[in-house]
Design an enzyme around this catalytic site. Structure first.
Site, PDB file in Angstrom:
ATOM      1  N   ARG A  65      15.053   1.736 -19.894  1.00 62.35           N
ATOM      2  CA  ARG A  65      14.116   1.008 -20.767  1.00 62.35           C
ATOM      3  C   ARG A  65      14.850   0.092 -21.732  1.00 62.35           C
ATOM      4  NH1 ARG A  65      11.523   6.347 -22.090  1.00 62.35           N
ATOM      5  NH2 ARG A  65      13.076   7.027 -20.602  1.00 62.35           N
ATOM      6  N   GLU A 102      22.093  18.975 -22.587  1.00 63.25           N
ATOM      7  CA  GLU A 102      21.726  20.349 -22.928  1.00 63.25           C
ATOM      8  C   GLU A 102      22.453  21.323 -21.986  1.00 63.25           C
ATOM      9  OE1 GLU A 102      17.527  20.720 -23.041  1.00 63.25           O
ATOM     10  OE2 GLU A 102      17.585  22.784 -23.794  1.00 63.25           O
TER      11      GLU A 102
HETATM   12  P1  AMP Z   1      19.400  11.226 -26.397  1.00 60.89           P
HETATM   13  O1  AMP Z   1      20.708  10.993 -25.697  1.00 60.89           O
HETATM   14  O2  AMP Z   1      19.094  12.680 -26.570  1.00 60.89           O
HETATM   15  O3  AMP Z   1      19.299  10.446 -27.693  1.00 60.89           O
HETATM   16  O4  AMP Z   1      18.266  10.722 -25.416  1.00 60.89           O
HETATM   17  C1  AMP Z   1      17.985   9.380 -25.372  1.00 60.89           C
HETATM   18  C2  AMP Z   1      17.474   8.926 -24.023  1.00 60.89           C
HETATM   19  O5  AMP Z   1      16.540   9.831 -23.446  1.00 60.89           O
HETATM   20  C3  AMP Z   1      16.768   7.605 -24.209  1.00 60.89           C
HETATM   21  O6  AMP Z   1      17.152   6.721 -23.174  1.00 60.89           O
HETATM   22  C4  AMP Z   1      15.295   7.955 -24.156  1.00 60.89           C
HETATM   23  O7  AMP Z   1      14.598   6.971 -23.467  1.00 60.89           O
HETATM   24  C5  AMP Z   1      15.221   9.314 -23.458  1.00 60.89           C
HETATM   25  N1  AMP Z   1      14.375  10.295 -24.179  1.00 60.89           N
HETATM   26  C6  AMP Z   1      14.813  11.392 -24.856  1.00 60.89           C
HETATM   27  N2  AMP Z   1      13.791  12.068 -25.397  1.00 60.89           N
HETATM   28  C7  AMP Z   1      12.657  11.390 -25.092  1.00 60.89           C
HETATM   29  C8  AMP Z   1      11.258  11.568 -25.390  1.00 60.89           C
HETATM   30  N3  AMP Z   1      10.792  12.595 -26.124  1.00 60.89           N
HETATM   31  N4  AMP Z   1      10.384  10.640 -24.920  1.00 60.89           N
HETATM   32  C9  AMP Z   1      10.833   9.583 -24.193  1.00 60.89           C
HETATM   33  N5  AMP Z   1      12.120   9.361 -23.871  1.00 60.89           N
HETATM   34  C10 AMP Z   1      13.042  10.246 -24.314  1.00 60.89           C
END
Ligand code: AMP
Length: 182
Positions: A65, A102
């Site tokens: 995205r 995770e």
């Molecule tokens: P992080 O590395 O944990 O910050 O996860 C970020 C990536 O996961 C981004 O590319 C987001 O698009 C996706 N992502 C994580 N959590 C969500 C959520 N609750 N809703 C939509 N996309 C998420």
């Protein structure tokens, strides 16, 4: 229009899907925002606003995205666009960064010639959760000599405090709105 009304409009344009992709996750679906011409434009305008008129060489978008938003941001800033992709998707020689999930690890990469040392770069994705993905992207770019001016996201999940990981790299974080929880 006030800042609050932008937030309200963007919040209303984002769809929440409970238990996707797994139980307990509230998935913040921006396809509804992208499909709303006015909300899409306002989101991109708000993301670029602090850097309008600045010299930014590259916008780096995080798959997938971040490609859509980052492409629009790059166009607005008359900058180039650099895709940061999951492992194995880019055709030329790449540089990689591993990061923790995770359970286990994942890897992102970009073309090794995508950034020139000293390039001013903005990192773009739709949402920051734990910050692990964006942190890996920023480290990868910094290793290549990028000067990251900011990391920008439409959505912050402040409960997970991903922002602090990015700020620890001396990269300012810009987000447009917050959702509680994760
Ligand atoms: P992080 O590395 O944990 O910050 O996860 C970020 C990536 O996961 C981004 O590319 C987001 O698009 C996706 N992502 C994580 N959590 C969500 C959520 N609750 N809703 C939509 N996309 C998420």
């Amino acid at each position: 229009m006030t800042e609050t009304s932008i937030q309200d409009e963007l919040l209303a344009a984002i769809r929440t899907i409970p238990d996707y992709p797994k139980e307990g996750i509230l998935f913040r679906d921006i396809t509804t925002l992208l499909g709303n011409a006015r909300a899409f434009r306002r989101a991109v305008d708000a993301l670029v606003q602090p850097w309008a008129g600045s010299k930014i060489e590259q916008v780096a978008g995080i798959e997938a995205r971040g490609f859509i938003l980052g492409g629009a941001v790059a166009h607005q800033l008359s900058a180039g666009f650099v895709p940061i992709r999951k492992k194995g998707k880019l055709p030329f020689e790449t540089v990689q960064m591993t990061y923790s999930l995770e359970y286990g690890t994942d890897e992102i990469e970009m073309h090794k010639d995508a950034i020139r040392p000293g390039d001013k770069v903005i990192v773009v994705d739709d949402l920051i959760a734990t910050g692990g993905t964006a942190e890996a992207a920023c480290k990868l770019l910094q290793e290549q000599g990028a000067e990251i001016v900011a990391a920008c996201f439409i959505i912050d999940l402040p409960a997970l405090n991903g922002r602090s990981k990015i700020e620890a790299l001396d990269v300012p974080v810009r987000t447009l709105l917050e959702f509680p929880g994760h």
